[in-house]
Design an enzyme around this catalytic site. Sequence first.
Site, mmCIF file in Angstrom:
data_model
loop_
_atom_site.group_PDB
_atom_site.id
_atom_site.type_symbol
_atom_site.label_atom_id
_atom_site.label_comp_id
_atom_site.label_asym_id
_atom_site.label_seq_id
_atom_site.Cartn_x
_atom_site.Cartn_y
_atom_site.Cartn_z
ATOM 1 N N ASP A 143 34.854 15.888 29.881
ATOM 2 C CA ASP A 143 34.263 14.801 30.652
ATOM 3 C C ASP A 143 34.387 15.012 32.155
ATOM 4 O O ASP A 143 33.773 14.279 32.937
ATOM 5 C CB ASP A 143 34.932 13.469 30.292
ATOM 6 C CG ASP A 143 34.848 13.156 28.813
ATOM 7 O OD1 ASP A 143 33.766 13.351 28.241
ATOM 8 O OD2 ASP A 143 35.866 12.729 28.234
ATOM 9 N N ASP A 174 32.272 8.221 27.073
ATOM 10 C CA ASP A 174 32.561 9.282 26.117
ATOM 11 C C ASP A 174 32.904 8.594 24.796
ATOM 12 O O ASP A 174 33.256 7.411 24.779
ATOM 13 C CB ASP A 174 33.739 10.114 26.613
ATOM 14 C CG ASP A 174 34.220 11.118 25.588
ATOM 15 O OD1 ASP A 174 33.376 11.838 25.020
ATOM 16 O OD2 ASP A 174 35.435 11.154 25.338
ATOM 17 N N LYS A 175 32.822 9.314 23.672
ATOM 18 C CA LYS A 175 33.113 8.689 22.379
ATOM 19 C C LYS A 175 34.581 8.826 21.990
ATOM 20 O O LYS A 175 35.340 7.846 22.009
ATOM 21 C CB LYS A 175 32.236 9.281 21.272
ATOM 22 C CG LYS A 175 32.484 8.618 19.897
ATOM 23 C CD LYS A 175 31.689 9.294 18.805
ATOM 24 C CE LYS A 175 32.279 10.636 18.413
ATOM 25 N NZ LYS A 175 33.586 10.517 17.729
#
Length: 671
Positions: free
Chosen positions: A565, A367-368
């Site tokens: 997520d 994930d960012k």
Amino acid sequence: MPGEEDERHNHQQHYHQQHNHHDHHARMVADFKKRFLITLILALPVLFLSPMIRGFLGVTESWHFPGDLWLLFALSSLIFFYGGYPFLKGMVVEAQKGTPGMMTLIALAIGVAYLYSSAVVFGLAGKLFFWELASLIAIMLLGHWIEMRSVMGASRALEALAELMPETAHRLDEHGRSQEVPRGNLKPGDRILIKPGEKVPADSEVLEGKSAVNEAMLTGESHPVSKNKGDALIGGSINGSGSLTARVQKSENESFLNGVIELVRTSQEKKSRTQDLANRAAFWLTLIAIGGGTLTFLAWFWGLHRELSFALERTVSVMVITCPHALGLAVPLVAAVSTALAAGKGLLIRNRSAFEQARRIQTVVFDKTGTLTEGDFRVSEVVLLTSEHTREEILRLAAAIENYSEHPIARGIVKEVEDIPKAGAAEAIPGKGVSGRVDDKVVRVVSPAYLTEHNISIASERKKDLSNQDKTVVYVMVGDVAHGAVILDDKVRDASCKAIAALRKEGVRCMMLTGDNRQVAARVARELDLDDFFAEVLPDRKADKIREIQDEGQLVAMVGDGVNDAPALAAADIGIAIGAGTDVAVETADIVLVKNSPGDILNLIHLARATHRKMIQNLIWATGYNVLAIPLAAGVLYSAGILLSPALSAVLMSLSTVIVAANARVLKPEY
């Protein structure tokens, strides 16, 4: 109303099912612990009462007393039926599934030992195996207790997801009056009031009002999203400073968040069917035990025409010895040691089966926001649009206004200024920024959309560059003129670059999966030299992306920190959560990086590889002596005067257990 009661009942039933699943697992752990302790207490007198142990210690006559054999039988029966119950029940379950494993092997060994020894008590010529029965059940209960403790907790994920939703909602009647009702009472078509700072209670559509809604925990979008009339609201998102009136669009069972919950549930159930190394070893040992015992009996009774008691004793010896004590501890002991080592390195292992697979990771998907980046906005540049103010003055004016806001962008600007001027009459511009007065001047800090909406032009050669920024841009206005632009960036973690480089050096593909916009994602991907990235992906699609990569034959690890997520973490072969993330991400994940460092993923891989090597070594030690013990117990060298006695079998079995325990303690991965 009946409909409302049914809806509330369904919600409560769904919630209680989540709690019951976790409570059931906790009860199982407690049950194994209780059975182990009681069995251990009962096993001690069984050992002292067993004729074989007395003979081995040379105290056969001195420890003998009337009725000792019946006392031995009674205690052993308690151990068999109470301590052995989980294994006997497990054998039935494995038989129904057609997958005999550890439970079948244990049940077979203790069943044969108990039935044969009981027959000896009632007159059959032979030796008693009650001591073997007691020690085997005690050690197997210990191994299963250790194993279950190491994986307990995954069921909390669904509870954490459900807790994102508020318990109550403000429902409006036909006269516009607000009434607080349980969230479960809401139904499509109801009008609701969402006050500033509150969670949105249901998927709905804005009817009145303007606000900026934080959907980061659900969609991955790092910036609050502006909401106006006609825009959709996601249940569980957090309203900003504006008040909204909305109409409920979906029931709780059809909601976006409920879809996420179902994705997590489905993926967890699929993953829970994974078998470990010990079960695979147990499967083959079960076949060996049955086959070896049958051949031994046939060879001695019908082939060599020996008496029934001798043939039965050899058969029982083979079948009991085939289930070594050490096998029950081979994997759990290594798991316990590796869990402790991992904790010291900032790795929390929640799912042992997934952890064992980490040694074979081929692709890591990150994930960012909050994972590769810090999740914390920082000022990267200040652009002067006029010559009337300096960079420092623009920042001080912006900080004076933003100091009254809890917005992530506001916090990023405020951190840049030490001496912040006082501002008055500060108020939010819903979805567009904030305004106030500084030194009797009207100052606004606004988004590009505010300038477009009010037809405010920018007299600067940087206008095109600013509109194409892959970072967040806010404008600082004094009066009706934009005098400066502040560019903010969610900084990439210092550890991310090193982690990506190290993983790629190991041959691991590194990708990024984010709900953020493509420009920001592309910039982060370039900075980190990622193999690929996927941007503007909603949570339900994140799980699909993971499965697409898995369909390429890749073993995939997903690393994330938000509710958005959770489905991807659950769908991945190994779900890894950043420890500072949400409870949902942590509870859904198989591994938690407590220190919030992506670099710990490489440590995880190395530890998993070292753990796997130890498990293989222990399984070899735990079963290796069978290669020698089983033929000797069967009487292959009987003609040469060599026959493995049960007492010597006990010594070999104990030695195997000691070696397994010692080998587990010296686990030392190379980080």
